[in-house]
Write an enzyme that holds these catalytic residues in place. Structure first.
Site, mmCIF file in Angstrom:
data_model
loop_
_atom_site.group_PDB
_atom_site.id
_atom_site.type_symbol
_atom_site.label_atom_id
_atom_site.label_comp_id
_atom_site.label_asym_id
_atom_site.label_seq_id
_atom_site.Cartn_x
_atom_site.Cartn_y
_atom_site.Cartn_z
ATOM 1 N N GLU A 83 3.819 5.509 6.233
ATOM 2 C CA GLU A 83 4.830 4.511 6.583
ATOM 3 C C GLU A 83 6.146 5.192 6.931
ATOM 4 O OE1 GLU A 83 5.248 1.596 3.480
ATOM 5 O OE2 GLU A 83 3.121 1.081 3.497
ATOM 6 N N GLU A 117 3.548 -4.010 11.351
ATOM 7 C CA GLU A 117 3.364 -5.098 10.388
ATOM 8 C C GLU A 117 4.522 -6.090 10.453
ATOM 9 O OE1 GLU A 117 2.192 -3.836 6.484
ATOM 10 O OE2 GLU A 117 2.461 -5.838 5.623
ATOM 11 N N ASP A 165 -3.093 1.286 0.640
ATOM 12 C CA ASP A 165 -2.474 1.359 -0.690
ATOM 13 C C ASP A 165 -2.258 -0.048 -1.239
ATOM 14 O OD1 ASP A 165 -0.408 0.638 0.950
ATOM 15 O OD2 ASP A 165 0.990 2.178 0.264
ATOM 16 N N SER A 166 -2.648 -1.064 -0.444
ATOM 17 C CA SER A 166 -2.710 -2.437 -0.966
ATOM 18 C C SER A 166 -3.718 -2.511 -2.108
ATOM 19 C CB SER A 166 -3.057 -3.433 0.144
ATOM 20 O OG SER A 166 -4.176 -2.992 0.883
HETATM 21 O O1 KIV Z 1 -2.207 -1.092 2.588
HETATM 22 C C1 KIV Z 1 -2.589 -1.869 3.469
HETATM 23 O O2 KIV Z 1 -3.491 -2.705 3.274
HETATM 24 C C2 KIV Z 1 -1.956 -1.793 4.785
HETATM 25 C C3 KIV Z 1 -2.283 -2.851 5.771
HETATM 26 C C4 KIV Z 1 -1.622 -4.126 5.418
HETATM 27 C C5 KIV Z 1 -1.958 -2.436 7.161
HETATM 28 O O3 KIV Z 1 -1.189 -0.917 5.015
#
Ligand code: KIV
Length: 271
Positions: free
Chosen positions: A122, A189, A51-52
């Protein structure tokens, strides 16, 4: 013997074998077809449709705004580019918290419409009911503990998590609860290396770190960060394998100059 070299298709079982045989697991994010294809061709084990994408692809400040449909768009593009890697899709903020029925609906929608192979969520005990319900539908779940960016407004900052005993103990208990529920792996993380190492030793499932040291079972990075495309994000844990921001900018500037000077297109570049 290397597990990953002999595998045509990475599954959750392959990842477990890698942990059992002490072979590290490699994981990168991808959000589109072209990047996913290059990463998969390189032999990566896991591709995360993170979701980044909310930050990297859409320019939002946090991961909170991205929607379920937008995640499915990114994930289906990635899946079309992948032959070998396991594709894990992040469940976006608001699609699973506090309501296990909605969580199951969201996870099924992701699996049906994107063709991804697993989901990532999460949180710890507070999302356990949702995790368990999704697992009952046969959908593999990857956990995510430590710095969980969907909770940024609760944390207030992106600093290292679980430095104090109370939060560290909670993280270990959460990790054990996720393993017991049936998660096939957990991302940790931005937590102290010793704590991550302890979790990797005490749990039998693979533990993938980002900013969690090297005594875990694998590593994940955001692809735009490790390629140096984004030159504004420079945390200590990030190793940059390129400076694509500079190289891309130079290429764009050469192109602009060639257009302005009428050097492009030349005789051989036209019909
Ligand atoms: O959304 C993301 O890119 C992540 C990674 C940083 C593990 O959750």
């Amino acid at each position: 013997m290397s597990v990953h070299k002999n595998v045509k298709k990475v599954t959750t079982h392959v990842l477990q074998t890698m942990k059992n045989e002490c072979e590290k697991i490699s994981m990168l994010t991808a959000y589109d077809y072209t990047m996913a294809k290059i990463i998969d061709d390189s032999g990566i084990d896991v591709i995360l449709v993170g979701d980044s994408a909310s930050n990297i692809m859409a320019g939002h400040e946090t991961t909170l705004p991205i929607t379920l449909d937008q995640m499915i768009y990114h994930a289906s593009s990635v899946v079309r580019g992948v032959e070998r890697a396991l594709v894990v899709v992040d469940m976006p903020f608001g699609s699973y918290q506090g309501n296990s029925k909605e969580a199951l609906f969201s996870a099924i929608k992701i699996m049906k419409e994107s063709g991804g192979h697993a989901v990532k969520m999460e949180g710890g005990k507070e999302i356990l009911e949702s995790v368990e319900r999704i697992l009952t539908a046969g959908i593999p779940v990857m956990g995510h503990l430590g710095l969980t960016p969907q909770s940024i407004y609760k944390f207030g900052t992106y600093v290292v998590r679980a430095k104090e005993k109370e939060e560290a103990d909670r993280l270990i208990n959460d990790a054990k609860a996720l393993e017991k529920a049936g998660c096939f792996a957990i991302v940790l993380e931005k937590i102290p290396s010793d704590l991550a190492s302890r979790v990797a030793k005490e749990l039998t499932i693979p533990i993938i770190g980002i900013g969690a040291g090297n005594k875990v079972d694998g590593q994940v990075l955001v692809v735009h960060d490790m390629l140096g495309i984004n030159n504004e994000f420079n945390p200590r844990f990030l190793r940059k394998y390129n400076n694509l921001h500079k190289e891309m900018k130079e290429s764009f500037q050469r192109y602009i100059n060639d257009v302005k000077s009428n050097d492009f297109p030349n005789e051989s570049e036209q019909y």
